[in-house]
Enzyme design. Structure first.
Site, PDB file in Angstrom:
ATOM      1  N   HIS A 226      -4.569   0.864   9.725  1.00 54.40           N
ATOM      2  CA  HIS A 226      -3.983   2.046   9.085  1.00 54.40           C
ATOM      3  C   HIS A 226      -4.960   2.751   8.149  1.00 54.40           C
ATOM      4  O   HIS A 226      -5.050   3.987   8.157  1.00 54.40           O
ATOM      5  CB  HIS A 226      -2.724   1.641   8.319  1.00 54.40           C
ATOM      6  CG  HIS A 226      -1.762   2.761   8.127  1.00 54.40           C
ATOM      7  ND1 HIS A 226      -0.409   2.565   7.993  1.00 54.40           N
ATOM      8  CD2 HIS A 226      -1.933   4.114   8.049  1.00 54.40           C
ATOM      9  CE1 HIS A 226       0.206   3.725   7.840  1.00 54.40           C
ATOM     10  NE2 HIS A 226      -0.708   4.676   7.868  1.00 54.40           N
TER      11      HIS A 226
ATOM     12  N   TYR B 144       5.626   1.845   6.855  1.00 54.28           N
ATOM     13  CA  TYR B 144       6.730   2.805   6.889  1.00 54.28           C
ATOM     14  C   TYR B 144       8.077   2.124   6.659  1.00 54.28           C
ATOM     15  O   TYR B 144       9.042   2.793   6.285  1.00 54.28           O
ATOM     16  CB  TYR B 144       6.786   3.538   8.240  1.00 54.28           C
ATOM     17  CG  TYR B 144       5.603   4.419   8.556  1.00 54.28           C
ATOM     18  CD1 TYR B 144       4.589   4.662   7.624  1.00 54.28           C
ATOM     19  CD2 TYR B 144       5.485   5.007   9.811  1.00 54.28           C
ATOM     20  CE1 TYR B 144       3.501   5.453   7.938  1.00 54.28           C
ATOM     21  CE2 TYR B 144       4.392   5.812  10.128  1.00 54.28           C
ATOM     22  CZ  TYR B 144       3.408   6.019   9.203  1.00 54.28           C
ATOM     23  OH  TYR B 144       2.340   6.809   9.526  1.00 54.28           O
TER      24      TYR B 144
END
Length: 257
Positions: A99, A41
């Site tokens: 992730h 991110y």
């Protein structure tokens, strides 16, 4: 640290720079105590600053981050997590996730899950888990790590992708489900069915979508940059929908089982 993950948290996907920092600060001021970020991110530093500047005791916040695909090898994994902790300005996170599963064959699941377990052993994280794992991949992960080791599988869940097969399988394997993108990137706000339900409950479609997940026993992490929406999403935890009220039930739907 908080022992259990709060069922309603704030996601930070696509939030960058000062917007990310300000949004997390507003969320904490509103009462959120569960913040979700990730290496990819690019906002871990901003999340860390927001937590630091909030003045809220670190032990009151459940903090999650995720290891990206480029960092799954034994050489890169732990150094990347230590870098994340430095950016977040914390000694450890509450939850560390893989992730995405690696599917190119560059790193075996056994290798990167082994590194994930080492992070827990070293005290870099309290809980460990996975994200975007299929049922088959989750079973493989549990075979590697052992039953009870995986805290959650974070997957996409919203009215247009209900992911019931994954949710039921996780329940059978005693793995919590965290649903991301619960508002379908804003799509729920224009949904006629959700608008009708919201009107009947004196709420809004976002609150309906969030309450629908919470009433299934899921954790959900909606994202917003506006205090009004953050407050509204938080209030969804007080909304009780009618029993067995379908969210996705258009007029062309079949006679449901």
């Amino acid at each position: 640290m908080i022992n259990e993950m709060p069922t309603l948290g704030m996601g930070t996907f696509r939030l960058e720079g000062d917007i990310a920092k300000d949004s997390v600060k507003q969320a904490l001021e509103a009462g959120y105590r569960h913040i979700d970020t990730a290496q990819i991110y690019g906002n871990e530093s901003e999340v860390g600053l927001a937590i630091e500047e909030s003045g809220i005791d670190r032990n009151e916040i459940f903090l999650t981050t995720k290891v990206w695909l480029d960092n799954l090898s034994a050489e890169a994994f732990i150094p990347s997590v230590e870098e994340s902790l430095a950016k977040l300005k914390v000694a450890s996170v509450d939850l560390l996730l893989i992730h995405w599963p690696e599917k190119e064959g560059k790193v075996s699941m056994k290798e990167y899950l082994g590194e994930l377990a080492k992070c827990q052993e070293k005290g870099l994280t309290k809980h460990i888990g996975v994200s975007n794992f299929t049922n088959e991949q989750l079973d493989e992960a549990l075979n590697i790590l052992g039953d009870g080791k995986i805290y959650t599988n974070q997957v996409e869940v919203h009215p247009y992708l209900q992911n019931q097969a994954v949710i039921k399988h996780c329940e059978r394997r005693s793995v919590k489900v965290t649903g991301y993108m619960p508002l379908a990137v804003g799509k729920v706000m224009e949904d006629k069915v959700l608008l009708d339900i919201a009107n009947r409950h004196n709420s809004n479609p976002a609150q309906v979508a969030i309450a629908w997940q919470l009433q299934q026993g899921l954790t959900t992490i909606p994202s917003s940059t506006k205090r009004r929406n953050l407050d509204g999403n938080l209030a969804a935890s007080q909304l009780t929908l009618d029993a067995n009220e379908r969210i996705a039930n258009p007029d062309f739907a079949p006679a449901w089982d």
